[in-house]
Write an enzyme that holds these catalytic residues in place. Structure first.
Site, PDB file in Angstrom:
ATOM      1  NE  ARG A  80      -2.629   1.022   3.494  1.00 59.29           N
ATOM      2  CZ  ARG A  80      -3.346   0.783   4.580  1.00 59.29           C
ATOM      3  NH1 ARG A  80      -4.602   0.349   4.472  1.00 59.29           N
ATOM      4  NH2 ARG A  80      -2.847   0.953   5.774  1.00 59.29           N
ATOM      5  CE  LYS A 183      -2.753   4.711   6.979  1.00 58.23           C
ATOM      6  NZ  LYS A 183      -4.199   4.657   7.235  1.00 58.23           N
ATOM      7  CD  GLU A 219     -11.983   5.732   3.927  1.00 59.41           C
ATOM      8  OE1 GLU A 219     -11.676   5.008   4.876  1.00 59.41           O
ATOM      9  OE2 GLU A 219     -11.180   6.443   3.324  1.00 59.41           O
TER      10      GLU A 219
HETATM   11  C1  LIG Z   1      -5.329   3.909   7.412  1.00 64.37           C
HETATM   12  C2  LIG Z   1      -6.730   4.222   7.027  1.00 64.37           C
HETATM   13  C3  LIG Z   1      -7.780   3.293   7.188  1.00 64.37           C
HETATM   14  C4  LIG Z   1      -7.600   1.965   7.875  1.00 64.37           C
HETATM   15  O1  LIG Z   1      -6.757   1.099   7.207  1.00 64.37           O
HETATM   16  P1  LIG Z   1      -6.136  -0.146   7.962  1.00 64.37           P
HETATM   17  O2  LIG Z   1      -5.208  -0.740   6.983  1.00 64.37           O
HETATM   18  O3  LIG Z   1      -7.259  -1.066   8.297  1.00 64.37           O
HETATM   19  O4  LIG Z   1      -5.479   0.377   9.186  1.00 64.37           O
HETATM   20  C5  LIG Z   1      -9.035   3.652   6.722  1.00 64.37           C
HETATM   21  N1  LIG Z   1      -9.267   4.857   6.160  1.00 64.37           N
HETATM   22  C6  LIG Z   1      -8.292   5.763   6.003  1.00 64.37           C
HETATM   23  C7  LIG Z   1      -8.618   7.061   5.381  1.00 64.37           C
HETATM   24  C8  LIG Z   1      -6.999   5.475   6.429  1.00 64.37           C
HETATM   25  O5  LIG Z   1      -6.041   6.409   6.271  1.00 64.37           O
END
Ligand SMILES: *Cc1c(COP(=O)(O)O)cnc(C)c1O
Length: 339
Positions: A80, A183, A219
């Site tokens: 990722r 991210k 989200e």
């Molecule tokens: C990091 C994140 C998540 C959760 O991802 P995980 O891999 O389950 O920790 C969900 N939404 C956003 C916007 C994120 O930055």
């Protein structure tokens, strides 16, 4: 190291002994360096500072009853971070370097991995930033990759309690074809005003609707959203959602339990027919959602008995935690055992 009160840790930064770093310069990544400094010295014209060339990851390591430390789905975080890097034209960190850095950061800070009984864990924060100078808008030629760790408490101190979410159509977290699916820090900066309003009104987070039509669930702040109905695990399909590794794992566990799984657009109106709702991510695993308020339209959706997470959310939560702490067999090869 000073004494840590394991039972009362929260989700905040605590200094540990070491972090690890690698620098990309002249077309290559340096050997991993171990550092005892909490400071970062970068050029004042670095692209991360001016133009948001920054991406991060979050994962956890858990100490089991057997004293072994388990890291959860590290390779997924590595992949990722590569996607995030490509999305904002940064130099991707090779998967091997990522894995080595995470393992080294844990090994160097073994005393900070909370004991099994505390229900706490070691949070691992990999960070990739454009560190070379530019004044015009263009990608940096130099990058810095850091992994630091910090012990964090169990997300639910008083147990696994449902929270309230707020829908607010006046704000978007990410554009339909923007950077919502990677991210990067910029998405978080964009969510702070809406998040502050939600917190001030007593909500734990904002439940974003899709930013094009305001018709579908997108989200839930820093977490993915899911709903349960008719023995089906339902989670939104959208280009502006960050693909959560926790969500991916819950999808698998739901299938293992004989549930159906649907990844599809979820219309806002469907909130009324869900039996359970939850937000998921590394920090909380699952945050059960007891109530969603649509303040503008004067609607409220309620799930389960007040103060009680739904039965399927509880089952999924327990199952995932059991795998992470090594209480149950890791049948999907999700954990890397260290020490
Ligand atoms: C990091 C994140 C998540 C959760 O991802 P995980 O891999 O389950 O920790 C969900 N939404 C956003 C916007 C994120 O930055």
């Amino acid at each position: 190291m000073s004494k840590i009160d394991w039972a009362n840790l929260s989700f905040s930064y605590i200094k540990t002994d070491y972090n690890v770093r690698s620098y990309f310069k002249d077309g290559q990544w340096s050997e991993l360096e171990e550092s005892t400094s909490e400071q970062l010295t970068i050029h004042m014209a670095a692209t991360c500072v001016h133009y948001g060339q920054e991406a991060f990851e979050g994962l956890k390591a858990f100490k089991g009853k057997d004293g072994k430390v388990r890291v959860f789905r590290m390779e997924e975080n590595a992949k990722r971070l590569q996607k995030s890097a490509e999305g904002i034209l940064m130099e991707p960190v090779p998967v091997d370097l990522f894995n080595k850095a995470v393992i080294r950061a844990i090994e160097l800070n073994m005393d900070y991995v909370p004991p099994y009984e505390s229900g706490a864990s070691l949070y691992i924060r990999p960070l990739l930033i454009g560190s070379g100078p530019k004044v015009g808008v263009s990608p940096s030629d130099e990058y810095t990759f850091i992994v630091f760790v910090t012990p964090v408490g169990p997300y639910f101190k008083e147990g696994f309690k449902p929270t309230k979410l707020m829908i607010n159509r006046k704000f978007d977290r990410a554009a339909p074809q923007g950077t919502g699916n990677i991210k990067v820090g910029g998405n978080y900066a964009a969510s702070m005003v809406a998040g502050k309003i939600a917190h001030e009104k007593g909500y734990s987070a904002v439940l974003y609707l899709d930013s094009r039509e305001k018709k579908y669930i997108d989200e839930c702040g820093p977490a993915n959203f899911f709903g349960i109905k008719d023995n089906t695990y339902i989670t939104p399909l959208s280009n502006s959602i960050l693909p959560s590794i926790t969500n991916m794992s819950l999808v698998q566990l739901a299938e293992d339990m004989g549930m159906k799984v649907e990844r599809r657009p979820i219309e806002f109106a469907e909130l009324a027919s869900l039996e359970e709702a939850g937000a998921c991510g590394t920090a909380a695993v699952i945050s059960p959602v007891g109530q969603i308020d649509d303040v503008e339209e004067g609607k409220s959706f309620h799930y389960g008995e007040p103060g009680e997470p739904g039965p399927i959310s509880q089952k999924l939560y327990k199952k995932l935690r059991a795998i992470q702490y090594g209480d149950e067999p890791d049948t999907h090869n999700w954990v890397t055992v260290i020490g």
